[in-house]
Design a protein around this motif. Sequence first.
Motif, PDB file in Angstrom:
ATOM      1  N   ILE A  82      65.989  88.655  51.749  1.00  0.00           N
ATOM      2  CA  ILE A  82      65.841  87.287  51.238  1.00  0.00           C
ATOM      3  C   ILE A  82      64.933  87.292  50.011  1.00  0.00           C
ATOM      4  N   ASP A  83      63.847  88.037  50.131  1.00  0.00           N
ATOM      5  CA  ASP A  83      62.890  88.131  49.041  1.00  0.00           C
ATOM      6  C   ASP A  83      63.515  88.751  47.790  1.00  0.00           C
ATOM      7  N   LEU A  84      64.228  89.845  48.003  1.00  0.00           N
ATOM      8  CA  LEU A  84      64.863  90.542  46.879  1.00  0.00           C
ATOM      9  C   LEU A  84      65.871  89.643  46.169  1.00  0.00           C
ATOM     10  N   LEU A  85      66.777  89.050  46.953  1.00  0.00           N
ATOM     11  CA  LEU A  85      67.817  88.222  46.325  1.00  0.00           C
ATOM     12  C   LEU A  85      67.189  87.037  45.604  1.00  0.00           C
ATOM     13  N   GLY A  86      66.144  86.465  46.217  1.00  0.00           N
ATOM     14  CA  GLY A  86      65.471  85.331  45.587  1.00  0.00           C
ATOM     15  C   GLY A  86      64.873  85.723  44.250  1.00  0.00           C
ATOM     16  N   ARG A  87      64.185  86.843  44.236  1.00  0.00           N
ATOM     17  CA  ARG A  87      63.582  87.300  42.984  1.00  0.00           C
ATOM     18  C   ARG A  87      64.630  87.549  41.914  1.00  0.00           C
ATOM     19  N   LEU A  88      65.732  88.155  42.331  1.00  0.00           N
ATOM     20  CA  LEU A  88      66.758  88.501  41.347  1.00  0.00           C
ATOM     21  C   LEU A  88      67.486  87.256  40.845  1.00  0.00           C
TER      22      LEU A  88
END
Lengths: 551, 313
Positions: B109-115
């Motif tokens: 979730i964190d990764l996709l949000g950042r990207l």
Amino acid sequence: MKTSTLHHWTGTLALIRLILRRDRFILPLWIILGTILAPGTASSFAALYPDEISRMMFVKSFASNPTVTAMLGEVQSFSLGGLVVWRWSVAGIFVVSLANILTIIRHSRNEEETGRAELVGSAVVGRFAPLSAVLIVTLCADILFGVIASVEVMQFQQPAAGSLVLGLAVAGAGFFFAGIAAVADRLAASARGARAAGGIFIGAMFVVSMVGNLYPESILSWCTPYGWVRHTHPFAGDDIGTLLLFIPAVLPLIVAAFFLTARRDINSGLSGLSGFTFFSSSRGAEHHPFIPKTMSWAVQSPLALAWRLHRTPLIAWLVGYMIIGGVFGVVADVSSAQLMKSPLLAQAFSRAGGTTAKPGDLLFTMSFMFLGEALCLFVISTALLLRAEEESGRADMLLATSVGRTRWALSHIFWILVGSTCIFAGFGASAGLSSGWNSGDSTQEILRLTGAALAYLPALWVFGGFTVALFGLIPRFAVGASWSALALSFFLDMTGEFKQISSFLLNISPFTHVPKVLMGEDFALSTAGLVGTAILLTAIGLVGLHKRDVG
Amino acid sequence: MSQQNQAPTSPSEYALSIDGLTKSFGNFRALDNLRLSVRTGEVHGFLGPNGSGKTTTIRVLLGLLQADAGEISLLGGNPWRDAVSLHRRIAYVPGDVTLWANLTGGEIIDLLGRLRGGLDAARTSALLERFELDPRKKARTYSKGNRQKVALIAALASNAELLILDEPTSGLDPLMEATFRECIADERKQGRTVLLSSHILGEVEALCDRVTIIRNGRTIESGTLAELRHFTRTAVSAELHTTPDALGSMNGVHDIQTDGHNVHCTVDSAELGAVLTYLSSCGLQSLTSRPPTLEELFLRHYQHDPSGKEEQP
């Protein structure tokens, strides 16, 4: 009793048909590639050394060098068949062992990872059927391989018995690795992990066999499939009893694989075995409660994600290669000491090796080549993860964010470069450390061998670039084509030293162009050429990826 | 985080518009002159049977597939050419979510949000609670529904202007489906645009301002639910004193089933008045009439012609 356990094998026949259907191209290709080396070798020797006298001269001049002996063992018979045994068996074992390992994992763990095994398993299929099916297919393919190879050798007026012993012994060695793969497949955390374990095992067995070849009287010469093949003495007594040795060697592996199958959850390694919950990977996760702010150190870029995906195999290869390097250092030390006992050989060697070469350097030069080709397994499988990410749909999720295709691809390519460099440098450094240990000049040896090892990297990168190019241009064929390219290069390098093949063909293999630094060859030009080729291929792949449909 | 409370009239009435989209895979024509337009700030339902081209359309919108022909405008840009810059303003939930097995749900979730250019931490926590997802578990341990939640939370917690959801509730249990509906209703209030591909007609009926129905890669209906209903039939059930013999000969009456003095039929909206008058003349005792549900609408389009040959203008 019998009827109650037999149902575990229900459906085996149907699964065999499925495997044959799926592998109808790749399986014959493996068999052809592996066996064609045998008549190739035979025809080369027949042309170069037509009579027994010339063959003896050849053996005396070249084959009695301890480093060559370490790699290929001693020549057991001066007949044409004897030379084929000496020269082909190692190459043949490499090809079959690789084919066996990849085939087993392709049809067992890989099927579980993709979820297809669940689909199959939900039908009327016994617990042991998938593993049994692939083992039966590989066994039959191995026997076919052995028979074809021996028939091919017979064409050169060699005794049928010796040819058959040779072919079946190499096939037996191949099936031994099928057993290894079946166990690794059950224990590793993933299909990739199992492949890596198989690759490292091939290398480790070869290292042990090198020591065994130097000390044929020692127990070590009986410890590897390479050694067993040699102990069957094809064309030099045809020791059929030794051939039967493969049965007690393989049987425990297969029993272990079935034992593990009966006790493990689908698609789980050690962690899925009852009694091994200690290894469960989900335990550690409990300690990282999700609080977005503290996640800033975690996976926040495609590069970091790619590291998470590649780190386990990368570290496994690194550790494996450092161990192999350490052993090679010792072998080099020992074999150069033996070499120095014979002034004639020492003289011949210094002529071949130039002025700067040390006695163990021929061994290192050959092992760089061999281990470099083995490391291509890491390079290609790392590059092919791009395709796996695409096929699974995970790439879609990333590419639907602000990550562009090029950035995504480069995040994986980066780890090919870093990984291959670390792994090969680790090998060189650990070889230098152990080979210089006795003489006390470890530091110098580390620098010298690491430098020479790194000269092989551009050749590996060409394979990486080629895989990326395939991925960009013809994604559906990328997997098959990249492995075939490696097999072809392997084939060319194996036949290359007889100078029978035209240099044009030989030049296809990137490894032909690697400068043999330890033998005093110069770095610059060919290295630049290889690096340039790798960059060009990668660029072609990236452009292709940019233009094509994803998914 | 509400950029607009009311759907803006200009600068861009449409968040996305597709006209004449064609895409073939080899000989197979997956999309054939497809039309689709989604107004800024609306929740748009995207319907069609399996294999009708919904996912292919979405993949074209995401710049993963290149269109063979057609004009596509996505947030004012070209989805193929401007993929990266457009994707900062889009969040996507695939229909079949596969995740990286060795990452935790929270990490993903964190990764996709950042990207996607930012994740609202407070909203993420709230969504995790609403969807009852444990983000500390490795993705390999998640069920299909939980994997779907990971992708949904990552999309809903982002600041994207446009949400592209491809059958987002497949695998969710009914409670979570209700939570999803609440979330989408909230998004509409916030003025976010949503393209919702779905098979769950109740969901589409409850959430969507307008719908587009496609079949075999072609658009066959598009409009508000009221508009679509206008062109379709009302189901009528009546209990009469006499047998309605003339009913069969009346214009716009279909699917007549008579059972003594009970009659069921469907009636074209335009003829409804005339039919009711006739039924009254037969001694009407009780009457129920009901506008067609989306389900009936949907089935009418697909049952008439299972072979898939186009029969409409």
